[in-house]
Design a protein around this motif. Structure first.
Motif, PDB file in Angstrom:
ATOM      1  N   UNK A  45      65.823 124.062  48.357  1.00 21.96           N
ATOM      2  CA  UNK A  45      64.546 123.346  48.380  1.00 21.96           C
ATOM      3  C   UNK A  45      64.459 122.361  47.219  1.00 21.96           C
ATOM      4  N   UNK A  46      64.933 122.782  46.043  1.00 20.55           N
ATOM      5  CA  UNK A  46      64.955 121.881  44.882  1.00 20.55           C
ATOM      6  C   UNK A  46      65.807 120.650  45.203  1.00 20.55           C
ATOM      7  N   UNK A  47      66.960 120.893  45.800  1.00 19.84           N
ATOM      8  CA  UNK A  47      67.864 119.784  46.135  1.00 19.84           C
ATOM      9  C   UNK A  47      67.253 118.859  47.180  1.00 19.84           C
ATOM     10  N   UNK A  48      66.585 119.418  48.161  1.00 17.83           N
ATOM     11  CA  UNK A  48      66.006 118.608  49.236  1.00 17.83           C
ATOM     12  C   UNK A  48      64.806 117.792  48.765  1.00 17.83           C
ATOM     13  N   UNK A  49      64.202 118.183  47.642  1.00 22.61           N
ATOM     14  CA  UNK A  49      63.094 117.411  47.089  1.00 22.61           C
ATOM     15  C   UNK A  49      63.587 116.208  46.283  1.00 22.61           C
ATOM     16  N   UNK A  50      64.893 116.104  46.117  1.00 19.28           N
ATOM     17  CA  UNK A  50      65.492 114.991  45.386  1.00 19.28           C
ATOM     18  C   UNK A  50      65.429 113.725  46.237  1.00 19.28           C
ATOM     19  N   UNK A  51      65.611 112.581  45.570  1.00 20.29           N
ATOM     20  CA  UNK A  51      65.673 111.329  46.314  1.00 20.29           C
ATOM     21  C   UNK A  51      67.117 110.871  46.519  1.00 20.29           C
ATOM     22  N   UNK A  52      68.076 111.733  46.205  1.00 22.12           N
ATOM     23  CA  UNK A  52      69.497 111.422  46.353  1.00 22.12           C
ATOM     24  C   UNK A  52      70.001 111.876  47.717  1.00 22.12           C
ATOM     25  N   UNK A  53      70.411 110.928  48.537  1.00 23.08           N
ATOM     26  CA  UNK A  53      70.821 111.227  49.908  1.00 23.08           C
ATOM     27  C   UNK A  53      72.020 112.176  49.965  1.00 23.08           C
ATOM     28  N   UNK A  54      73.004 111.960  49.091  1.00 24.53           N
ATOM     29  CA  UNK A  54      74.192 112.828  49.089  1.00 24.53           C
ATOM     30  C   UNK A  54      73.823 114.277  48.802  1.00 24.53           C
TER      31      UNK A  54
END
Length: 96
Positions: free
Chosen positions: A41-50
């Motif tokens: 969830x933390x990663x998916x809240x990022x704005x980094x597509x990769x």
């Protein structure tokens, strides 16, 4: 754990650390689904597509989709009248 999963997890860990500064334990990620979902969830809240794509791949590989929300109970359908003869219905299933 298979090779694809291990490579994806290592790649994800590097991306997450680089992009967000968030560190996590691979051992705990693999053994604790709640912890793993929190990290994803933390990663998916990022704005980094990769990073988001890597998180989605891990969700698929480890089957870590968010828990389904319980749906409200639907009202029970009214009972159908009993059939006098069990063979009165002509078509129960399709031939195709």
């Amino acid at each position: 754990m298979n090779t694809e999963a291990m490579i994806s997890l290592t790649h994800f860990k590097i991306l997450l650390t680089r992009e967000t500064g968030q560190r996590f334990s691979i051992e705990q990620f693999v053994s604790d689904k709640i912890y793993a979902r929190q990290i994803l969830t933390i990663a998916e809240d990022s704005d980094q597509e990769k990073l988001i794509l890597a998180a989605l791949k891990l969700r698929e590989l480890f089957e870590l989709w968010p828990e389904a929300m319980p749906t409200p109970a639907t009202p029970a359908a009214s009972p159908s009248p009993p059939n006098d003869h069990p063979n009165t219905q002509k078509y129960v299933t399709s031939l195709r």
